[in-house]
Scaffold this motif. Sequence first.
Motif, PDB file in Angstrom:
ATOM      1  N   LEU A  13       0.891  -1.268  -0.260  1.00 11.57           N
ATOM      2  CA  LEU A  13      -0.101  -0.086  -0.035  1.00 11.57           C
ATOM      3  C   LEU A  13       0.758   1.323  -0.091  1.00 11.57           C
ATOM      4  O   LEU A  13       0.538   2.329  -0.661  1.00 11.57           O
ATOM      5  N   GLU A  14       1.998   1.165   0.664  1.00 16.73           N
ATOM      6  CA  GLU A  14       2.850   2.484   0.737  1.00 16.73           C
ATOM      7  C   GLU A  14       3.519   2.764  -0.444  1.00 16.73           C
ATOM      8  O   GLU A  14       3.821   3.916  -0.743  1.00 16.73           O
ATOM      9  N   ARG A  15       3.485   1.730  -1.407  1.00 18.52           N
ATOM     10  CA  ARG A  15       3.953   2.112  -2.908  1.00 18.52           C
ATOM     11  C   ARG A  15       2.728   2.220  -3.802  1.00 18.52           C
ATOM     12  O   ARG A  15       3.187   2.539  -5.138  1.00 18.52           O
ATOM     13  N   GLN A  16       1.508   2.635  -3.528  1.00 23.35           N
ATOM     14  CA  GLN A  16       0.681   2.499  -4.408  1.00 23.35           C
ATOM     15  C   GLN A  16       0.014   4.108  -4.756  1.00 23.35           C
ATOM     16  O   GLN A  16      -0.440   4.453  -5.760  1.00 23.35           O
ATOM     17  N   LEU A  17       0.611   5.130  -4.090  1.00 25.26           N
ATOM     18  CA  LEU A  17       0.312   6.534  -4.337  1.00 25.26           C
ATOM     19  C   LEU A  17       1.071   6.805  -5.483  1.00 25.26           C
ATOM     20  O   LEU A  17       2.297   6.939  -5.757  1.00 25.26           O
ATOM     21  N   ARG A  18       0.074   7.585  -6.272  1.00 22.77           N
ATOM     22  CA  ARG A  18       0.736   8.080  -7.716  1.00 22.77           C
ATOM     23  C   ARG A  18       0.889   9.660  -7.806  1.00 22.77           C
ATOM     24  O   ARG A  18       0.064  10.254  -7.098  1.00 22.77           O
ATOM     25  N   ASN A  19       1.857  10.161  -8.587  1.00 26.03           N
ATOM     26  CA  ASN A  19       1.823  11.723  -8.587  1.00 26.03           C
ATOM     27  C   ASN A  19       0.993  11.995  -9.816  1.00 26.03           C
ATOM     28  O   ASN A  19       0.425  11.124 -10.445  1.00 26.03           O
ATOM     29  N   TRP A  20       0.902  13.239 -10.088  1.00 29.57           N
ATOM     30  CA  TRP A  20       0.304  13.932 -11.085  1.00 29.57           C
ATOM     31  C   TRP A  20       0.535  13.505 -12.355  1.00 29.57           C
ATOM     32  O   TRP A  20      -0.385  13.125 -13.239  1.00 29.57           O
ATOM     33  N   ARG A  21       1.809  13.194 -12.753  1.00 31.72           N
ATOM     34  CA  ARG A  21       2.191  12.851 -14.047  1.00 31.72           C
ATOM     35  C   ARG A  21       1.524  11.386 -14.297  1.00 31.72           C
ATOM     36  O   ARG A  21       1.294  11.058 -15.446  1.00 31.72           O
ATOM     37  N   GLU A  22       1.637  10.581 -13.186  1.00 32.50           N
ATOM     38  CA  GLU A  22       1.192   9.052 -13.387  1.00 32.50           C
ATOM     39  C   GLU A  22      -0.206   9.027 -13.486  1.00 32.50           C
ATOM     40  O   GLU A  22      -0.723   8.123 -14.214  1.00 32.50           O
ATOM     41  N   LEU A  23      -1.028   9.981 -12.952  1.00 30.32           N
ATOM     42  CA  LEU A  23      -2.434  10.043 -12.996  1.00 30.32           C
ATOM     43  C   LEU A  23      -3.126  10.657 -14.362  1.00 30.32           C
ATOM     44  O   LEU A  23      -4.129  10.502 -14.613  1.00 30.32           O
ATOM     45  N   ASN A  24      -1.931  11.156 -15.065  1.00 29.80           N
ATOM     46  CA  ASN A  24      -2.286  11.709 -16.300  1.00 29.80           C
ATOM     47  C   ASN A  24      -2.549  11.147 -17.485  1.00 29.80           C
ATOM     48  O   ASN A  24      -1.599  11.014 -18.243  1.00 29.80           O
ATOM     49  N   VAL A  25      -3.615  10.167 -17.509  1.00 26.98           N
ATOM     50  CA  VAL A  25      -3.516   8.904 -18.361  1.00 26.98           C
ATOM     51  C   VAL A  25      -4.015   9.429 -19.681  1.00 26.98           C
ATOM     52  O   VAL A  25      -4.773  10.458 -19.936  1.00 26.98           O
ATOM     53  N   GLU A  26      -3.656   8.983 -20.829  1.00 28.01           N
ATOM     54  CA  GLU A  26      -4.019   9.295 -22.110  1.00 28.01           C
ATOM     55  C   GLU A  26      -5.529   8.537 -22.341  1.00 28.01           C
ATOM     56  O   GLU A  26      -5.574   7.516 -22.295  1.00 28.01           O
ATOM     57  N   PRO A  27      -6.289   9.526 -22.895  1.00 24.53           N
ATOM     58  CA  PRO A  27      -7.849   9.004 -22.854  1.00 24.53           C
ATOM     59  C   PRO A  27      -7.962   8.046 -24.276  1.00 24.53           C
ATOM     60  O   PRO A  27      -7.013   7.947 -25.190  1.00 24.53           O
ATOM     61  N   VAL A  28      -8.982   7.327 -24.193  1.00 23.32           N
ATOM     62  CA  VAL A  28      -8.999   6.231 -25.400  1.00 23.32           C
ATOM     63  C   VAL A  28      -9.657   7.210 -26.741  1.00 23.32           C
ATOM     64  O   VAL A  28     -10.087   8.045 -26.632  1.00 23.32           O
ATOM     65  N   ASP A  29      -9.294   6.526 -27.659  1.00 26.85           N
ATOM     66  CA  ASP A  29      -9.673   7.366 -29.113  1.00 26.85           C
ATOM     67  C   ASP A  29     -11.231   7.148 -29.203  1.00 26.85           C
ATOM     68  O   ASP A  29     -11.716   5.941 -29.438  1.00 26.85           O
ATOM     69  N   PRO A  30     -12.042   8.052 -29.223  1.00 20.53           N
ATOM     70  CA  PRO A  30     -13.376   8.210 -29.381  1.00 20.53           C
ATOM     71  C   PRO A  30     -13.964   7.616 -30.632  1.00 20.53           C
ATOM     72  O   PRO A  30     -14.833   7.162 -30.962  1.00 20.53           O
ATOM     73  N   ASP A  31     -13.108   7.618 -31.752  1.00 13.94           N
ATOM     74  CA  ASP A  31     -13.610   7.465 -33.175  1.00 13.94           C
ATOM     75  C   ASP A  31     -13.104   6.117 -33.739  1.00 13.94           C
ATOM     76  O   ASP A  31     -13.750   5.428 -34.416  1.00 13.94           O
ATOM     77  N   HIS A  32     -11.824   5.468 -33.217  1.00 11.38           N
ATOM     78  CA  HIS A  32     -11.406   4.606 -33.740  1.00 11.38           C
ATOM     79  C   HIS A  32     -10.994   3.193 -32.809  1.00 11.38           C
ATOM     80  O   HIS A  32     -10.449   2.216 -33.181  1.00 11.38           O
ATOM     81  N   GLY A  33     -11.309   3.626 -31.591  1.00 13.45           N
ATOM     82  CA  GLY A  33     -11.059   2.571 -30.253  1.00 13.45           C
ATOM     83  C   GLY A  33     -12.269   1.536 -30.656  1.00 13.45           C
ATOM     84  O   GLY A  33     -13.357   1.615 -31.258  1.00 13.45           O
ATOM     85  N   ASP A  34     -12.082   0.417 -29.980  1.00 10.99           N
ATOM     86  CA  ASP A  34     -12.958  -0.498 -29.576  1.00 10.99           C
ATOM     87  C   ASP A  34     -14.149  -0.107 -28.697  1.00 10.99           C
ATOM     88  O   ASP A  34     -13.776   0.273 -27.497  1.00 10.99           O
ATOM     89  N   PRO A  35     -15.402   0.055 -29.186  1.00  8.95           N
ATOM     90  CA  PRO A  35     -16.469   0.484 -28.251  1.00  8.95           C
ATOM     91  C   PRO A  35     -16.458  -0.225 -26.701  1.00  8.95           C
ATOM     92  O   PRO A  35     -16.972   0.381 -25.862  1.00  8.95           O
ATOM     93  N   TYR A  36     -16.194  -1.617 -26.772  1.00  8.60           N
ATOM     94  CA  TYR A  36     -15.946  -2.207 -25.640  1.00  8.60           C
ATOM     95  C   TYR A  36     -15.037  -1.867 -24.402  1.00  8.60           C
ATOM     96  O   TYR A  36     -15.077  -1.954 -23.320  1.00  8.60           O
ATOM     97  N   THR A  37     -13.929  -1.253 -25.242  1.00 13.07           N
ATOM     98  CA  THR A  37     -12.940  -0.541 -24.317  1.00 13.07           C
ATOM     99  C   THR A  37     -13.643   0.341 -23.541  1.00 13.07           C
ATOM    100  O   THR A  37     -13.355   0.563 -22.364  1.00 13.07           O
ATOM    101  N   LYS A  38     -14.546   1.252 -24.080  1.00 17.14           N
ATOM    102  CA  LYS A  38     -15.107   2.463 -23.426  1.00 17.14           C
ATOM    103  C   LYS A  38     -16.016   1.834 -22.592  1.00 17.14           C
ATOM    104  O   LYS A  38     -16.054   2.270 -21.454  1.00 17.14           O
ATOM    105  N   CYS A  39     -16.679   0.750 -22.805  1.00 16.31           N
ATOM    106  CA  CYS A  39     -17.721   0.046 -21.863  1.00 16.31           C
ATOM    107  C   CYS A  39     -16.947  -0.533 -20.554  1.00 16.31           C
ATOM    108  O   CYS A  39     -17.434  -0.401 -19.667  1.00 16.31           O
ATOM    109  N   ARG A  40     -15.818  -0.956 -20.954  1.00 18.26           N
ATOM    110  CA  ARG A  40     -14.948  -1.355 -19.491  1.00 18.26           C
ATOM    111  C   ARG A  40     -14.333  -0.491 -18.793  1.00 18.26           C
ATOM    112  O   ARG A  40     -14.827  -0.486 -17.557  1.00 18.26           O
ATOM    113  N   VAL A  41     -13.988   0.698 -19.302  1.00 20.67           N
ATOM    114  CA  VAL A  41     -13.718   1.919 -18.652  1.00 20.67           C
ATOM    115  C   VAL A  41     -15.086   2.353 -17.821  1.00 20.67           C
ATOM    116  O   VAL A  41     -14.909   2.808 -16.561  1.00 20.67           O
TER     117      VAL A  41
END
Length: 400
Positions: A13-41
């Motif tokens: 648990l003491e190694r699970q804290l993330r900084n802002w850079r690590e939390l800045n995830v890249e969003p999925v592609d709304p037009d070309h990604g798998d629709p079920y990826t968005k469903c899983r999200v």
Amino acid sequence: MGFNPLEHQGIPLERQLRNWRELNVEPVDPDHGDPYTKCRVITMNGIEVEAILFSHQFARHCPDPEVKRQLAEVRYIEHQQQKAVNWLLPGLASVLETTIAYEQVAVDLTGWVARHEPDPYLKQAYEFGVLEDFDHLYRYANLYEMIEHRKAETIVDGLTEVMPGRPTKFHHRDPVDNVREPYDRTRTDPISKLHALTIMSAEQQTMNFYMNVGPQYMEPIARQLYQEIGLIEEEHVTHYESLVDPGETWWEQLVNHEYNECYLYHSFMEQESDPKVKAVWELHLNMELEHLRIACDLMRRHDGREPAEILAPELPNVLTFEENKQFVRNLLDTQMDLTTLGTGYVRDAHERFERMQEQIHGGEEPPSERVMAQHREMFGREYRLETEGPHPDVASREKD
């Protein structure tokens, strides 16, 4: 051998804290990604939100300050997980586009659970609900074409059919008829507990989403449709949360929540097509293994029981987002005219149902019917019916 999360070590648990850079995830592609990826999200966001809300409620009922501190530590990490997951959604998507994806989740997640639920009573509860979510998807698709002049197929990508289900106007029931019988925690299959918790969490997320985004629209029919379907989501949350045995202790519930998160992150990691999103699922699974270990220790210490007494010896087969078209069509053929009475289901309208219909509609057509009328006035047809047509049974029953 299957995957048993009780036998695996996670990230401390003491190694699970993330900084802002690590939390800045890249969003999925709304037009070309798998629709079920968005469903899983969307699904995992609902699961994380439920974990957070449950932890807060537990803390508010817990007199032990040490347990409160332990819950707070894990809960902060759960909050970071929720931010990383929900921020995978593309910012370019409109509220309505996200709404249609939410309803695709409701149809295909609930459909999969209904197909794999071993308990006939619980299975019926999921089958009943999926036909209503199916119709919500259809009503929003009509609204989407009216407001944004785009087709819902661009979002669901043909994986989920867009056509009428049980008409939304018939979803309004007396609140007492939304309460179901709970499973028996001492006898039910462990997978049934995970199913109930998963669908309850997903519907709760949808209810909260509609409560907040509905008034953001200027168009009166959009505001009204979100208001109507938002009230039905309240019915759905009541419907699903009542399936959970209220006799489960706080510690038992905590372990079930963490075990379910392991199950779903493992499931989605196994099937994810987007490498960047898959890495998030894998990271969060390794975090949840530690959260589960902590919950199990708390249960042993405060409940005097071994978690293995209530959990499956290994995770069940992965929960999968996949097409449910034939399954839903079979339900359309056999369960369109169902409503609820007490904790059961009937085919004929009864006094409480009719009274509720009269009171809530007030002798007028509800927004879910008016959106169809406005769509016909604008386009001379209902959404998609000019090319593929509705399921024939649906068309005849809607006409009646």
